[in-house]
Design an enzyme around this catalytic site. Structure first.
Site, PDB file in Angstrom:
ATOM      1  N   ASP A   1       0.860  -1.195   0.000  1.00 29.29           N
ATOM      2  CA  ASP A   1       0.000   0.000   0.000  1.00 29.29           C
ATOM      3  C   ASP A   1       0.896   1.244   0.000  1.00 29.29           C
ATOM      4  O   ASP A   1       1.763   1.397   0.863  1.00 29.29           O
ATOM      5  CB  ASP A   1      -0.890  -0.013   1.251  1.00 29.29           C
ATOM      6  CG  ASP A   1      -1.949   1.084   1.214  1.00 29.29           C
ATOM      7  OD1 ASP A   1      -3.143   0.761   1.334  1.00 29.29           O
ATOM      8  OD2 ASP A   1      -1.581   2.265   1.072  1.00 29.29           O
TER       9      ASP A   1
ATOM     10  N   GLU B   1      -2.954   0.073  -4.000  1.00 28.77           N
ATOM     11  CA  GLU B   1      -2.691  -1.118  -3.197  1.00 28.77           C
ATOM     12  C   GLU B   1      -2.996  -2.392  -3.960  1.00 28.77           C
ATOM     13  O   GLU B   1      -3.859  -2.423  -4.837  1.00 28.77           O
ATOM     14  CB  GLU B   1      -3.451  -1.086  -1.866  1.00 28.77           C
ATOM     15  CG  GLU B   1      -4.923  -1.170  -1.987  1.00 28.77           C
ATOM     16  CD  GLU B   1      -5.641  -1.129  -0.647  1.00 28.77           C
ATOM     17  OE1 GLU B   1      -5.432  -2.021   0.186  1.00 28.77           O
ATOM     18  OE2 GLU B   1      -6.438  -0.207  -0.466  1.00 28.77           O
TER      19      GLU B   1
HETATM   20  N1  DCP Z   1      -8.598   8.210  -1.549  1.00 29.57           N
HETATM   21  C1  DCP Z   1      -9.743   8.952  -1.786  1.00 29.57           C
HETATM   22  N2  DCP Z   1     -10.742   9.002  -0.840  1.00 29.57           N
HETATM   23  C2  DCP Z   1     -10.595   8.324   0.332  1.00 29.57           C
HETATM   24  C3  DCP Z   1      -9.453   7.561   0.583  1.00 29.57           C
HETATM   25  C4  DCP Z   1      -8.459   7.532  -0.384  1.00 29.57           C
HETATM   26  O1  DCP Z   1      -9.868   9.573  -2.841  1.00 29.57           O
HETATM   27  N3  DCP Z   1     -11.578   8.379   1.242  1.00 29.57           N
HETATM   28  C5  DCP Z   1      -7.503   8.195  -2.550  1.00 29.57           C
HETATM   29  C6  DCP Z   1      -6.402   9.148  -2.179  1.00 29.57           C
HETATM   30  C7  DCP Z   1      -5.318   8.271  -1.616  1.00 29.57           C
HETATM   31  C8  DCP Z   1      -5.522   6.963  -2.365  1.00 29.57           C
HETATM   32  O2  DCP Z   1      -6.919   6.900  -2.646  1.00 29.57           O
HETATM   33  O3  DCP Z   1      -4.026   8.832  -1.815  1.00 29.57           O
HETATM   34  C9  DCP Z   1      -5.070   5.753  -1.576  1.00 29.57           C
HETATM   35  O4  DCP Z   1      -5.847   5.576  -0.409  1.00 29.57           O
HETATM   36  P1  DCP Z   1      -5.237   5.097   0.980  1.00 29.57           P
HETATM   37  O5  DCP Z   1      -6.383   4.782   1.861  1.00 29.57           O
HETATM   38  O6  DCP Z   1      -4.198   4.035   0.757  1.00 29.57           O
HETATM   39  O7  DCP Z   1      -4.558   6.418   1.579  1.00 29.57           O
HETATM   40  P2  DCP Z   1      -3.152   7.042   1.306  1.00 29.57           P
HETATM   41  O8  DCP Z   1      -2.343   6.208   0.369  1.00 29.57           O
HETATM   42  O9  DCP Z   1      -3.356   8.454   0.876  1.00 29.57           O
HETATM   43  O10 DCP Z   1      -2.498   7.065   2.735  1.00 29.57           O
HETATM   44  P3  DCP Z   1      -1.861   5.871   3.590  1.00 29.57           P
HETATM   45  O11 DCP Z   1      -0.425   6.238   3.755  1.00 29.57           O
HETATM   46  O12 DCP Z   1      -2.590   5.876   4.877  1.00 29.57           O
HETATM   47  O13 DCP Z   1      -2.040   4.619   2.779  1.00 29.57           O
HETATM   48 MG    MG Z   2      -2.107   4.171   0.641  1.00 31.18          MG
END
Ligand code: DCP
Ligand code: MG
Length: 363
Positions: A14, A111
């Site tokens: 991820d 992921e």
């Molecule tokens: N995303 C989105 N809306 C959400 C959650 C995520 O549009 N409610 C998008 C933006 C993120 C991407 O999907 O960058 C990946 O989601 P993740 O949940 O893996 O979150 P991140 O990668 O941003 O952070 P982490 O480091 O916690 O994985």
């Molecule tokens: Mg992520």
């Protein structure tokens, strides 16, 4: 667990703060700063897709209104998303995975599960493969990823979240049961907010509490999912990594006789479309976590905006209010809209277990 000592080797990768890390990589002005991708300047509208780790220190999170984000941190920089770039990076990551295995199941842009029970390069150790993948993502894409390694998908996914960012966690067969016992119920796959509350009312807070219930008890309280909880709390998850799982979506769209200029008219149309989408979800008995809004402008330019929520969505109000937020997050000034569409995707993973080939150990 498996008494013959044969296990699969599963890696869950991820990306860390995916959209935000890409923006910080590509724009030095954003580095080491609190940024929120999505939303609009000074928190005038829209929602945050994701926040940089610097912004998370202030409590800014995915799916939060940009208004709230601005209140939490007035210095936050709102960055317009570049979905095409994120898609490209996602393909680059996948190419890296392909060097090691073809058994790749992407769950979203950032992921994926990898089954490396037998890897293409005969490396043999899942930990070594995860290290190499993280290194390649770092060297070639200048981004960081977190990896979870275990013998099944469920544990690998939870493990990847443990030492974020840039983390790597291996939970081997001998540690799985203890690990599952200490896990809070809301971390269990498929347990949404409502189910978690129900569990807590029943005095079930951790895996150990769930483990005290018999399979028929769990089935009685939680239906088919209860059977899944019974197995998973014992570390049993035989779901295969499915490389060709269809990415399904359910949606509806409408082209208007006259282009829409007035936000009120757009909201009215969005509501009508939401009703249709809602009926279709009901009909197919589906719930999904991701809502995508499609907009076609008078010049036929098409844009899409999407967001994934923490819980499965199947109620009309959430579909409408989320789609409206996504619309509000776009620039509506002097825009004429020909078509609006809403779709729901990211459906609940199949809970039924599947047997798969299990090869020899050596994680
Ligand atoms: N995303 C989105 N809306 C959400 C959650 C995520 O549009 N409610 C998008 C933006 C993120 C991407 O999907 O960058 C990946 O989601 P993740 O949940 O893996 O979150 P991140 O990668 O941003 O952070 P982490 O480091 O916690 O994985
Ligand atoms: Mg992520």
């Amino acid at each position: 667990m498996n008494s013959t000592g044969v296990y699969r080797k599963i890696i869950h990768i991820d990306m860390d703060a995916f959209y935000a890390s890409i923006e910080q990589r590509d724009n030095p002005d954003y580095r080491n700063k609190p940024i929120a991708v999505g939303g609009s300047p000074e928190g005038r509208g829209g929602v945050v897709a994701t926040a940089s780790y610097e912004a998370r220190k202030y409590g800014i999170r995915s799916a939060m209104s940009s208004k709230k984000a601005f209140q939490l941190c007035p210095d936050v920089i709102f960055v317009r998303p570049r979905f095409e770039v994120y898609k490209q990076v996602s393909q680059q990551i996948r190419k890296i995975f392909c060097r090691y295995t073809d058994l790749i199941e992407p769950l979203s842009l950032d992921e994926a599960f990898l089954d490396v029970t037998s890897d293409k390069q005969n490396i043999g150790s899942a930990i070594e493969i995860a290290k190499q993948i993280k290194q390649a993502i770092n060297d070639e894409l200048h981004l960081t990823a977190s990896a979870g390694i275990s013998i099944n998908k469920f544990v690998a996914k939870i493990a990847s979240d443990i030492n974020k960012p840039d983390g790597m966690t291996f939970i081997g067969p001998s540690r799985i049961e203890k690990f599952m016992e200490s896990l809070p119920v809301e971390k269990f796959f498929g347990v949404g907010k409502v189910t978690a509350e129900k569990m807590k009312r029943m005095g079930l807070h951790t895996g150990a509490d769930l483990k005290k219930l018999t399979e028929p008890d769990l089935f009685r309280h939680f239906g088919k999912s209860g059977k899944f909880y019974y197995r998973i709390v014992r570390g049993i998850d035989e779901r295969a990594v499915q490389p060709h799982r269809e990415s399904k979506s359910v949606g509806a769209e409408d082209t208007f006789q006259h282009d829409l200029k007035n936000p009120e008219d757009m909201y009215d149309e969005l509501r009508k479309i939401s009703v249709i989408v809602h009926e279709r979800l009901r009909k197919h008995n589906l719930k999904g976590r991701t809502i995508t809004l499609k907009i076609k402008y008078h010049n036929f330019k098409i844009i899409t905006r999407s967001i994934s929520l923490a819980d499965q969505i199947d109620d009309l109000e959430t579909i409408y209010t989320t789609a409206k937020k996504l619309l509000d997050g776009t620039d509506l000034v002097e825009k004429r809209i020909r078509l609006l569409g809403i779709s729901i995707s990211n459906f609940r993973m199949e809970l039924s277990s599947q047997t798969s080939d299990q090869l020899t150990l050596g994680l």
